[in-house]
Design a protein around this motif. Structure first.
Motif, PDB file in Angstrom:
ATOM      1  N   ARG A  32     -71.007  46.476 -68.099  1.00  0.00           N
ATOM      2  CA  ARG A  32     -69.749  46.853 -68.752  1.00  0.00           C
ATOM      3  C   ARG A  32     -69.226  45.649 -69.527  1.00  0.00           C
ATOM      4  O   ARG A  32     -69.082  44.559 -68.980  1.00  0.00           O
ATOM      5  N   GLU A  76     -66.124  44.325 -72.184  1.00  0.00           N
ATOM      6  CA  GLU A  76     -64.844  44.524 -72.869  1.00  0.00           C
ATOM      7  C   GLU A  76     -64.952  43.777 -74.188  1.00  0.00           C
ATOM      8  O   GLU A  76     -65.263  42.589 -74.214  1.00  0.00           O
ATOM      9  N   HIS A 108     -63.518  42.711 -78.229  1.00  0.00           N
ATOM     10  CA  HIS A 108     -62.258  42.366 -78.901  1.00  0.00           C
ATOM     11  C   HIS A 108     -61.545  43.653 -79.278  1.00  0.00           C
ATOM     12  O   HIS A 108     -62.165  44.603 -79.736  1.00  0.00           O
ATOM     13  N   GLY A 109     -60.279  43.707 -79.076  1.00  0.00           N
ATOM     14  CA  GLY A 109     -59.505  44.907 -79.345  1.00  0.00           C
ATOM     15  C   GLY A 109     -59.289  45.729 -78.089  1.00  0.00           C
ATOM     16  O   GLY A 109     -58.536  46.691 -78.094  1.00  0.00           O
ATOM     17  N   GLY A 110     -59.985  45.400 -76.994  1.00  0.00           N
ATOM     18  CA  GLY A 110     -59.743  46.050 -75.718  1.00  0.00           C
ATOM     19  C   GLY A 110     -60.653  47.196 -75.351  1.00  0.00           C
ATOM     20  O   GLY A 110     -60.576  47.704 -74.238  1.00  0.00           O
ATOM     21  N   SER A 111     -61.540  47.644 -76.261  1.00  0.00           N
ATOM     22  CA  SER A 111     -62.421  48.755 -75.877  1.00  0.00           C
ATOM     23  C   SER A 111     -63.456  48.256 -74.869  1.00  0.00           C
ATOM     24  O   SER A 111     -63.882  47.110 -74.903  1.00  0.00           O
ATOM     25  N   VAL A 112     -63.834  49.155 -73.967  1.00  0.00           N
ATOM     26  CA  VAL A 112     -64.832  48.845 -72.942  1.00  0.00           C
ATOM     27  C   VAL A 112     -66.019  49.761 -73.158  1.00  0.00           C
ATOM     28  O   VAL A 112     -65.856  50.978 -73.319  1.00  0.00           O
ATOM     29  N   SER A 172     -65.027  40.063 -75.230  1.00  0.00           N
ATOM     30  CA  SER A 172     -63.837  39.446 -74.634  1.00  0.00           C
ATOM     31  C   SER A 172     -64.068  39.129 -73.170  1.00  0.00           C
ATOM     32  O   SER A 172     -63.578  38.132 -72.655  1.00  0.00           O
ATOM     33  N   SER A 198     -62.550  44.367 -85.640  1.00  0.00           N
ATOM     34  CA  SER A 198     -61.299  44.088 -84.937  1.00  0.00           C
ATOM     35  C   SER A 198     -60.132  44.826 -85.585  1.00  0.00           C
ATOM     36  O   SER A 198     -59.046  44.881 -85.027  1.00  0.00           O
TER      37      SER A 198
END
Length: 198
Positions: A58, A60, A62-66, A101, A149
């Protein structure tokens, strides 16, 4: 008075000091090895752990998507993987290592990520940079979704420069034809988060 008990005591102390010194050297050696680990090394080690259908990692971005991916290969500054998330499950992707990230491992993956990797055979793929891989997608004229991003865009990569790519925008599932193109984007590599394709 016999020197035998004194000699045994000195020998025991010497053995204990030698074991402590060896242990301290082993601890320092391990500390140095861990200090040289890169993010790429740790994800590579996680990818070697086995699970049903291969190791799923998994990430994560940049921008928070996983995203959940099954890594397939690693280049110098990127990894390619099979997407495990619906609706893109089964598709492939390129992830620039700089766009990660965080890695979100389970406990067993965390432990596995610290294991020593076998000596690298300096495989060619491990020296290939991101521009080379993107040029391959460009040559194939593959339809791609490019997540940056700043948003997500679908199209075909028209050309790849040293630090950017040109994306001709068109609808998914439609071949790149000039009449179908609704615009162009020049995207710097440092804004790339994920490139997906089938």
């Amino acid at each position: 008075m016999s020197l035998h008990p004194l000699w045994d005591d000195l020998e025991s102390q010497l053995d204990q000091e030698q074991r402590e010194e060896e242990r301290a050297l082993a601890i320092e050696s391990e500390r140095l090895r861990l200090g040289r680990l890169s993010l790429r090394d740790r994800i590579t080690a996680m990818a070697r752990t086995t699970g049903q259908g291969g190791a799923v990692v998994r990430l994560e971005l940049h921008g928070g998507s996983v995203v959940q991916v099954r890594p397939l290969s690693f280049g110098r500054d990127w990894l390619s993987a099979e997407l495990r998330d619906a609706p893109a499950a089964g598709g492939q992707c390129i992830v620039p290592l700089g766009a990660i990230s965080a890695v979100l491992p389970g406990r067993s993956q965390l432990d596995a990520s610290l294991e020593p990797l076998p000596e690298s055979t300096a495989r060619l793929a491990e020296r290939i940079g991101l521009p080379f891989v993107l040029r391959d997608l460009c040559r194939r004229r593959a339809g791609v979704s490019v997540e940056t991003s700043d948003g997500s865009h679908h199209g075909t990569i028209d050309r790849v420069g040293r630090d950017h790519l040109d994306l001709a925008l068109h609808e998914p599932g439609v071949p790149r034809r000039e009449r179908e193109v609704r615009g162009y984007r020049i995207i710097p590599f440092d804004r790339l988060v994920l490139v997906t394709f089938r």
